[in-house]
Design a protein around this motif. Structure first.
Motif, mmCIF file in Angstrom:
data_model
loop_
_atom_site.group_PDB
_atom_site.id
_atom_site.type_symbol
_atom_site.label_atom_id
_atom_site.label_comp_id
_atom_site.label_asym_id
_atom_site.label_seq_id
_atom_site.Cartn_x
_atom_site.Cartn_y
_atom_site.Cartn_z
ATOM 1 N N PRO A 124 0.802 -1.237 0.000
ATOM 2 C CA PRO A 124 0.000 0.000 0.000
ATOM 3 C C PRO A 124 0.827 1.275 0.000
ATOM 4 O O PRO A 124 0.312 2.353 -0.278
ATOM 5 C CB PRO A 124 -0.830 -0.119 1.283
ATOM 6 C CG PRO A 124 -0.042 -1.026 2.160
ATOM 7 C CD PRO A 124 0.617 -2.005 1.232
ATOM 8 N N ARG A 125 2.121 1.168 0.295
ATOM 9 C CA ARG A 125 2.987 2.354 0.300
ATOM 10 C C ARG A 125 3.438 2.744 -1.099
ATOM 11 O O ARG A 125 3.846 3.889 -1.323
ATOM 12 C CB ARG A 125 4.210 2.102 1.185
ATOM 13 C CG ARG A 125 3.875 1.898 2.655
ATOM 14 C CD ARG A 125 5.053 1.341 3.425
ATOM 15 N NE ARG A 125 5.409 -0.008 2.960
ATOM 16 C CZ ARG A 125 6.393 -0.738 3.476
ATOM 17 N NH1 ARG A 125 7.101 -0.250 4.483
ATOM 18 N NH2 ARG A 125 6.659 -1.942 2.999
ATOM 19 N N THR A 126 3.363 1.810 -2.041
ATOM 20 C CA THR A 126 3.850 2.073 -3.395
ATOM 21 C C THR A 126 2.822 1.791 -4.479
ATOM 22 O O THR A 126 3.002 2.220 -5.616
ATOM 23 C CB THR A 126 5.096 1.219 -3.694
ATOM 24 O OG1 THR A 126 4.766 -0.178 -3.531
ATOM 25 C CG2 THR A 126 6.236 1.574 -2.755
ATOM 26 N N SER A 127 1.770 1.087 -4.153
ATOM 27 C CA SER A 127 0.821 0.613 -5.166
ATOM 28 C C SER A 127 -0.589 1.082 -4.856
ATOM 29 O O SER A 127 -1.059 0.970 -3.717
ATOM 30 C CB SER A 127 0.865 -0.921 -5.225
ATOM 31 O OG SER A 127 -0.265 -1.435 -5.882
ATOM 32 N N PRO A 187 -3.470 -0.314 -6.022
ATOM 33 C CA PRO A 187 -4.294 -1.451 -5.598
ATOM 34 C C PRO A 187 -3.970 -1.895 -4.163
ATOM 35 O O PRO A 187 -4.868 -2.276 -3.407
ATOM 36 C CB PRO A 187 -3.954 -2.545 -6.610
ATOM 37 C CG PRO A 187 -3.499 -1.815 -7.816
ATOM 38 C CD PRO A 187 -2.770 -0.614 -7.285
ATOM 39 N N GLY A 188 -2.681 -1.850 -3.811
ATOM 40 C CA GLY A 188 -2.315 -2.214 -2.442
ATOM 41 C C GLY A 188 -2.980 -1.308 -1.422
ATOM 42 O O GLY A 188 -3.508 -1.771 -0.394
ATOM 43 N N LEU A 189 -2.993 -0.018 -1.692
ATOM 44 C CA LEU A 189 -3.685 0.923 -0.809
ATOM 45 C C LEU A 189 -5.183 0.677 -0.856
ATOM 46 O O LEU A 189 -5.874 0.768 0.163
ATOM 47 C CB LEU A 189 -3.360 2.359 -1.218
ATOM 48 C CG LEU A 189 -4.008 3.465 -0.382
ATOM 49 C CD1 LEU A 189 -3.663 3.331 1.096
ATOM 50 C CD2 LEU A 189 -3.590 4.844 -0.909
ATOM 51 N N GLY A 190 -5.693 0.320 -2.033
ATOM 52 C CA GLY A 190 -7.117 0.025 -2.159
ATOM 53 C C GLY A 190 -7.545 -1.126 -1.271
ATOM 54 O O GLY A 190 -8.626 -1.088 -0.652
#
Length: 334
Positions: free
Chosen positions: A162-165, A167-170
């Motif tokens: 989530p720190r770089t992506s 979708p990861g943050l999503g």
């Protein structure tokens, strides 16, 4: 390698000649899935250059998070004219840099699941986060986030950081929207199933998931459209979760310090025309930001439809993002 002697008179004339024939350049910061040969970037570049009598240059960064980080580092000296590849989860943080300019557009042609009134960011596509699975490895996938979390640990998944992506943050926001204060506990349960946490979506999807390293990956509800339309296979599908799915809208914005404000504004207008939007469904594999009518590929009729939509306003994401990332890190370490 060789050298050539140029007559002095001709050499003196060359800079003036080159300058007179140099087209204006639009510098766009974006991410790999947009600019890749198979993405919409090349076709968008060709179509816009035919309209603007200019040159479009893409600076390709690993993810939406990296676009934001580069913009922060470069500050007012950035050569970017347009940033394309941020989303509703990173909008408020990007706005806080003070480096983006208002677009000044009515945006009446938008067709989004939410009302759009933002004066800085122009949407160009949207979709829902989902876990895509390989039906040959996993014929019966979990049908809810809760079922995924409580599945046996031999079920392995791939997610993004989530720190770089984006979708990861999503996924971080999706988990928070569903489980609230219980999200850290649910992350701890899920951690044993995470085979890999990649820096970007493309790293996980192409390098790991498509090579059979895990049967499920965090992606989009629209991802199967590409496989069905282009690969001619139903093998890869999105699991429809009972709790609903988290909405992402991808956006672009003009850079305030750009020397090409008029050209950047023209590009934002161009983004909401069929010449741009028809490349979105099967090249960016997302829903277009305008209604394409019959031009929307038929495979989109076969995609899952969320039971409900999860969404946090950009300002709320900016307030809570740091705490949620820290809770995620603590949960995975424990």
């Amino acid at each position: 390698m060789f050298s050539r002697v140029i007559p002095v008179a001709l050499a003196a004339a060359l800079p003036l000649f080159a300058s007179a024939n140099t087209l204006p350049e639009l510098n766009v910061y974006t991410h790999p899935s947009f600019a890749a040969e198979w993405g919409p970037g090349p076709a968008v570049k060709e179509a816009f250059e035919a309209q603007c009598d200019c040159m479009v240059n893409y600076t390709v960064l690993d993810s939406g998070g990296d676009i934001l980080q580069r913009l922060r580092l470069e500050g007012s000296s950035t050569p970017a004219d347009v940033v394309l590849g941020l989303d509703t989860a990173t909008m408020a943080t990007a706005r806080q840099t003070g480096l983006l300019a208002p677009h000044g557009k009515a945006l009446e042609q938008l067709a989004l699941p939410i009302e759009w009134t933002d004066s800085t960011f122009v949407p160009y596509d949207w979709g829902y986060f989902a876990f895509v699975y390989d039906t040959e490895q996993l014929p019966e996938p979990p049908r809810s986030l809760e079922a995924l979390i409580n599945a046996p640990d031999d079920l392995k998944i791939i997610i993004q950081d989530p720190r770089t992506s984006t979708p990861g943050l999503g996924l971080l926001l999706w988990m928070h929207s569903v489980f609230g204060d219980q999200a850290p506990e649910q992350w701890q349960k899920l951690s044993n199933k995470i085979l890999a946490t990649t820096q970007s979506w493309s790293d996980g999807y192409f390098s790991l998931f498509m090579n059979g390293e895990a049967p499920m990956i965090l992606s989009y509800s629209t991802s199967p459209a590409y496989h069905m339309a282009i690969d001619k296979t139903d093998r890869y599908q999105a699991a429809r979760f009972d709790e609903g799915h988290y909405l992402q809208v991808e956006v672009a914005a003009m850079v305030k310090t750009s020397d090409n404000q008029a050209l950047a504004s023209e590009f934002l207008d161009f983004m909401l025309t069929p010449a741009f939007q028809t490349h979105i469904p099967l090249k960016n594999v997302m829903y277009p930001a305008i209604d394409l009518g019959d031009e929307l590929p038929n495979v989109f009729d076969r995609l899952i439809q969320p039971a409900s939509t999860h969404y946090m306003a950009p300002e709320a994401v900016a307030r809570e993002r740091k705490q949620l990332v820290n809770e995620w890190l603590d949960a995975l370490i424990d």
